[in-house]
Design a protein around this motif. Structure first.
Motif, mmCIF file in Angstrom:
data_model
loop_
_atom_site.group_PDB
_atom_site.id
_atom_site.type_symbol
_atom_site.label_atom_id
_atom_site.label_comp_id
_atom_site.label_asym_id
_atom_site.label_seq_id
_atom_site.Cartn_x
_atom_site.Cartn_y
_atom_site.Cartn_z
ATOM 1 N N GLU A 1 147.333 36.350 34.944
ATOM 2 C CA GLU A 1 148.179 37.332 34.119
ATOM 3 C C GLU A 1 149.695 37.088 34.273
ATOM 4 O O GLU A 1 150.341 37.154 33.475
ATOM 5 C CB GLU A 1 147.789 38.498 34.619
ATOM 6 C CG GLU A 1 148.532 39.647 33.707
ATOM 7 C CD GLU A 1 148.009 41.139 34.183
ATOM 8 O OE1 GLU A 1 149.034 41.977 34.277
ATOM 9 O OE2 GLU A 1 146.772 41.358 34.350
ATOM 10 N N PHE B 1 150.344 33.801 32.597
ATOM 11 C CA PHE B 1 150.655 34.188 31.270
ATOM 12 C C PHE B 1 151.689 34.877 30.563
ATOM 13 O O PHE B 1 152.340 34.327 29.860
ATOM 14 C CB PHE B 1 149.588 34.744 30.833
ATOM 15 C CG PHE B 1 149.318 35.538 29.143
ATOM 16 C CD1 PHE B 1 149.873 36.983 29.254
ATOM 17 C CD2 PHE B 1 149.181 34.630 28.229
ATOM 18 C CE1 PHE B 1 149.904 37.348 27.852
ATOM 19 C CE2 PHE B 1 149.052 35.096 26.998
ATOM 20 C CZ PHE B 1 149.656 36.282 26.679
ATOM 21 N N VAL B 2 152.366 35.766 31.480
ATOM 22 C CA VAL B 2 153.484 36.957 30.892
ATOM 23 C C VAL B 2 154.763 35.512 31.008
ATOM 24 O O VAL B 2 155.539 35.634 30.423
ATOM 25 C CB VAL B 2 153.570 37.947 31.905
ATOM 26 C CG1 VAL B 2 154.980 38.507 31.716
ATOM 27 C CG2 VAL B 2 152.277 38.850 31.563
ATOM 28 N N VAL C 1 150.023 35.086 20.567
ATOM 29 C CA VAL C 1 150.331 35.608 21.993
ATOM 30 C C VAL C 1 148.931 36.473 22.287
ATOM 31 O O VAL C 1 148.139 36.247 23.415
ATOM 32 C CB VAL C 1 151.469 36.421 22.548
ATOM 33 C CG1 VAL C 1 151.476 37.121 23.820
ATOM 34 C CG2 VAL C 1 152.844 35.544 22.386
ATOM 35 N N GLU C 2 148.479 37.143 21.287
ATOM 36 C CA GLU C 2 147.409 38.372 21.615
ATOM 37 C C GLU C 2 146.117 37.321 21.660
ATOM 38 O O GLU C 2 145.084 37.714 22.490
ATOM 39 C CB GLU C 2 147.355 39.168 20.265
ATOM 40 C CG GLU C 2 146.505 40.419 20.581
ATOM 41 C CD GLU C 2 146.810 41.464 19.900
ATOM 42 O OE1 GLU C 2 148.124 41.600 19.396
ATOM 43 O OE2 GLU C 2 146.274 42.588 19.912
ATOM 44 N N ARG D 1 158.820 31.926 24.224
ATOM 45 C CA ARG D 1 158.713 32.590 23.051
ATOM 46 C C ARG D 1 159.613 32.365 21.951
ATOM 47 O O ARG D 1 159.190 32.406 20.805
ATOM 48 C CB ARG D 1 158.948 34.203 23.351
ATOM 49 C CG ARG D 1 160.077 34.621 23.945
ATOM 50 C CD ARG D 1 159.618 36.089 24.480
ATOM 51 N NE ARG D 1 160.645 36.585 25.361
ATOM 52 C CZ ARG D 1 160.794 37.760 25.853
ATOM 53 N NH1 ARG D 1 159.907 38.544 25.980
ATOM 54 N NH2 ARG D 1 161.802 38.161 26.695
ATOM 55 N N MET E 1 154.911 44.458 23.621
ATOM 56 C CA MET E 1 153.986 43.995 23.171
ATOM 57 C C MET E 1 153.078 43.158 24.510
ATOM 58 O O MET E 1 151.966 43.720 24.734
ATOM 59 C CB MET E 1 153.823 42.705 22.167
ATOM 60 C CG MET E 1 152.511 42.007 21.847
ATOM 61 S SD MET E 1 152.517 40.573 21.021
ATOM 62 C CE MET E 1 153.286 39.557 22.408
ATOM 63 N N GLU F 1 145.216 38.612 38.953
ATOM 64 C CA GLU F 1 146.670 38.815 38.778
ATOM 65 C C GLU F 1 147.587 37.495 38.501
ATOM 66 O O GLU F 1 148.526 37.707 37.707
ATOM 67 C CB GLU F 1 147.175 39.443 39.848
ATOM 68 C CG GLU F 1 148.614 40.448 39.673
ATOM 69 C CD GLU F 1 149.033 41.258 40.664
ATOM 70 O OE1 GLU F 1 149.974 41.840 40.728
ATOM 71 O OE2 GLU F 1 147.954 41.712 41.610
ATOM 72 N N VAL G 1 154.686 33.225 28.471
ATOM 73 C CA VAL G 1 155.425 33.801 27.022
ATOM 74 C C VAL G 1 156.800 33.809 27.048
ATOM 75 O O VAL G 1 157.419 33.850 26.046
ATOM 76 C CB VAL G 1 154.548 35.038 26.793
ATOM 77 C CG1 VAL G 1 155.294 35.967 25.598
ATOM 78 C CG2 VAL G 1 153.022 35.017 26.567
ATOM 79 N N ARG G 2 157.307 34.592 28.309
ATOM 80 C CA ARG G 2 158.637 34.732 28.099
ATOM 81 C C ARG G 2 159.711 33.579 28.243
ATOM 82 O O ARG G 2 160.484 33.449 27.512
ATOM 83 C CB ARG G 2 159.067 35.577 29.416
ATOM 84 C CG ARG G 2 158.516 37.147 29.404
ATOM 85 C CD ARG G 2 158.875 37.792 30.625
ATOM 86 N NE ARG G 2 160.487 37.938 30.942
ATOM 87 C CZ ARG G 2 161.302 38.636 30.168
ATOM 88 N NH1 ARG G 2 160.499 39.729 29.503
ATOM 89 N NH2 ARG G 2 162.317 38.658 30.587
ATOM 90 N N LEU H 1 149.624 44.599 26.296
ATOM 91 C CA LEU H 1 148.502 43.782 26.518
ATOM 92 C C LEU H 1 147.905 44.009 27.806
ATOM 93 O O LEU H 1 147.010 43.886 28.229
ATOM 94 C CB LEU H 1 148.906 42.427 26.133
ATOM 95 C CG LEU H 1 149.030 42.080 24.868
ATOM 96 C CD1 LEU H 1 149.397 40.335 24.791
ATOM 97 C CD2 LEU H 1 147.522 42.153 24.088
ATOM 98 N N VAL I 1 153.930 34.781 16.205
ATOM 99 C CA VAL I 1 154.072 34.718 17.502
ATOM 100 C C VAL I 1 153.232 35.703 18.203
ATOM 101 O O VAL I 1 152.497 35.562 19.059
ATOM 102 C CB VAL I 1 155.521 34.888 17.870
ATOM 103 C CG1 VAL I 1 155.568 34.907 19.619
ATOM 104 C CG2 VAL I 1 156.229 33.621 17.522
ATOM 105 N N SER I 2 153.210 37.087 17.625
ATOM 106 C CA SER I 2 152.434 38.143 18.330
ATOM 107 C C SER I 2 150.942 38.104 18.072
ATOM 108 O O SER I 2 150.411 37.971 19.146
ATOM 109 C CB SER I 2 152.754 39.473 17.395
ATOM 110 O OG SER I 2 154.279 39.956 17.918
ATOM 111 N N TRP J 1 145.851 35.811 24.884
ATOM 112 C CA TRP J 1 145.787 36.578 25.849
ATOM 113 C C TRP J 1 143.990 36.947 26.048
ATOM 114 O O TRP J 1 143.564 36.919 27.176
ATOM 115 C CB TRP J 1 146.237 38.190 25.610
ATOM 116 C CG TRP J 1 145.806 39.374 26.351
ATOM 117 C CD1 TRP J 1 144.853 40.255 26.115
ATOM 118 C CD2 TRP J 1 146.160 39.544 27.903
ATOM 119 N NE1 TRP J 1 145.021 41.315 27.075
ATOM 120 C CE2 TRP J 1 145.339 40.646 28.251
ATOM 121 C CE3 TRP J 1 146.923 38.952 28.860
ATOM 122 C CZ2 TRP J 1 145.688 41.324 29.627
ATOM 123 C CZ3 TRP J 1 147.024 39.408 30.339
ATOM 124 C CH2 TRP J 1 146.519 40.610 30.590
#
Lengths: 160, 356
Positions: A6, A9-10, A42-43, A17, B28, A3, A13-14, B32, A38-39, A46
């Motif tokens: 994760e 990572f979140v 990010v994917e 971005r 998004m 976690e 990104v925020r 994910l 960007v999408s 991930w």
């Protein structure tokens, strides 16, 4: 994936971005395509999160993935004949301004300058993102600035 | 040109992403992380889906929060005649009556229910039969693969969600009182053959109001999403576009200077603002503070699981923790006798604070 990773990572990104979008936009010159890049970046990050060796590397990995996604789009465009004008493609900034000169540089000079002076990244980080030696980052920034100064002098001479 | 001049010039001429970029990015991230919501540390806050703690593990559950919605906003939010009378002269309810038709599918914006924190919009879809029967072990849900919301002050929005109503009530029961089994196809389609698509918007900003804001909702790519396929199976591309100005009830029951201790948690409830479908709290404390759960009404009714989704500060700002929550049904603030709170941990006891 744990976690904590994760959440990092979140958070990355925020935090990053908007800067990621600006980098993609500097390559693609299209608002929508930049957002798609960007999408995609990010994917991809991930999906490979478990393999990234250190949490500190996540932001650089994100930036690298977005740049790759933007380049993929450039390659894709070369194979397409647009049927309609891209309405959301903005023109390059007007000539004469420093930002305009930066915008007109070749990507290999433009990207390091943007990452250094707009996104305020250290050269070591830029080297990691662009996967070039640190010395190359330094020389491209120096060379890019020299080109901008040369264009400014040229414009001053033209006005005289 | 100095490096400082270069830096300044780049900042002065910075390109900015288009409106809604941050919100789309959050959506998004939510997809994910596969929990239908993102635990976000924004400034000092957590965006939380309380329903995750109460989750029903249905094969077709798309995202926490939509499970348990009755058919139509009115049934699900518990809109009784008394509620309509109480808000008769307000802008809480609105029936824009907007309609768009594309590819043989008509979508009507039937009703909006809007207060100072939450906007609900119910879109009725007519003329489309979703392909919900998949292979063995495959789950399918109807969806608009493209939901775009553009609104004045978009950056103040914290949350956007659009989901088709699945026919379950707030307890997860079908209309006949039974519970669906794993693998059952849920009753997305009404008896009249229509479906209802519910869009929710939420802002955790203080002093925020939806009323008076121009909004455009664009729906695209109507079809089903499948657990077997990466891309949605699209039957109609649309788009269906709706432009209008939001109304909304901005009245709140505001209670300040409460200074109410919250059990033995060490936290104190300082203030509360109650709106028909949202509630804001301000607490003082150190460490973990209780979260809002529900109300006890003046008629004795206890609503323990009203907090459906919300925002809660993880770190105190000036010693204060702020929370804002969407409610799972309409409650007249004047009818609230007590607030119910609990620490966000399993088995935590409810703390009741009677309001003046």
């Amino acid at each position: 994936m744990d976690e904590r990773t994760e959440q990092l990572f979140v958070a990355a990104v925020r935090e990053k971005r908007r800067g990621l979008w600006r980098i993609a936009f500097s390559i693609l010159r299209s608002e929508a395509d930049a957002e798609d890049a960007v999408s995609a970046g990010v994917e991809r990050t991930w999906q490979k999160l478990a393999r990234i060796r250190s949490e500190e590397a996540i932001p650089a990995y994100l930036t690298r993935s977005v740049i790759n996604a933007a380049h993929d789009e450039l390659r894709r465009r070369k194979h397409l004949t647009p049927l309609e004008p891209l309405e959301d493609v903005l023109p390059a900034p007007e000539d004469g301004g420093i930002a305009g000169y930066v915008s007109s540089l070749e990507e290999k000079y433009r990207l390091p300058i943007l990452l250094r002076f707009d996104e305020e990244l250290p050269e070591k980080e830029i080297a990691r993102i662009l996967r070039i030696p640190r010395g190359t980052v330094s020389s491209r920034i120096t060379r890019g600035i020299a080109m901008i100064r040369s264009q400014m002098r040229q414009e001053e001479n033209d006005h005289d | 040109m100095t490096e400082q001049e270069l830096r300044q010039a780049l900042r002065d001429h910075r390109a900015e992403p288009p409106q809604g970029f941050d919100v789309r990015s959050d959506m998004m991230l939510a997809r994910l992380t596969e929990r239908g919501e993102v635990k976000v540390k924004k400034v000092s806050g957590l965006m939380i889906a309380m329903a995750v703690m109460l989750v029903l593990t249905l094969a077709t559950a798309v995202a926490a929060g939509i499970v348990g919605w009755r058919r139509g906003l009115e049934e699900r939010l518990g809109v009784t005649e008394e509620v309509r009378e109480a808000y008769g002269d307000s802008a809480l309810f609105d029936e824009p009556g907007l309609r768009a038709e594309q590819d043989g599918v008509a979508v009507t914006l039937d009703e909006c229910i809007v207060d100072s924190g939450v906007a609900y919009m119910a879109f009725r879809v007519h003329g489309w039969q979703p392909r919900l029967a998949g292979g063995e072990g495959e789950s399918r849900v109807p969806q608009f693969d493209g939901l775009q919301v553009e609104m004045d002050g978009m950056e103040e929005l914290t949350f956007i969600e659009g989901l088709f109503f699945d026919g379950l009530d707030s307890e997860g029961r079908l209309a006949d009182g039974s519970r669906p089994q794993n693998g059952d196809v849920l009753p997305y389609v009404n008896e009249d053959g229509d479906l209802v698509y519910i869009v929710r918007l939420f802002s955790n900003q203080e002093d925020f109001a939806f009323a008076g804001r121009k909004i455009r909702v664009t729906l695209r790519d109507l079809g089903v999403s499948s657990s077997w396929y990466q891309r949605a199976l699209v039957d109609a591309e649309g788009p269906w576009v709706f432009d209008w100005t939001l109304r909304g009830d901005t009245r709140q029951r505001t209670l300040e200077g409460l200074d109410a201790p919250l059990g033995d948690t060490g936290a104190v409830l300082e203030s509360a603002r109650l709106s028909p479908v949202s509630v804001s709290l301000c607490l003082r404390g150190e460490g973990a503070v209780p979260w809002f759960c529900g109300f006890r009404l003046k008629d004795g009714t206890v609503l323990e699981t009203l907090a459906e989704r919300g925002y809660a500060d993880e770190e105190a700002a000036d010693g204060l923790y702020r929370q804002k929550w969407m409610l799972s049904r309409i409650v007249d603030p004047a009818q609230v006798q007590s607030l119910l709170l609990a620490l966000p941990e399993e088995g935590a006891a409810l703390i009741e604070i009677e309001l003046p």
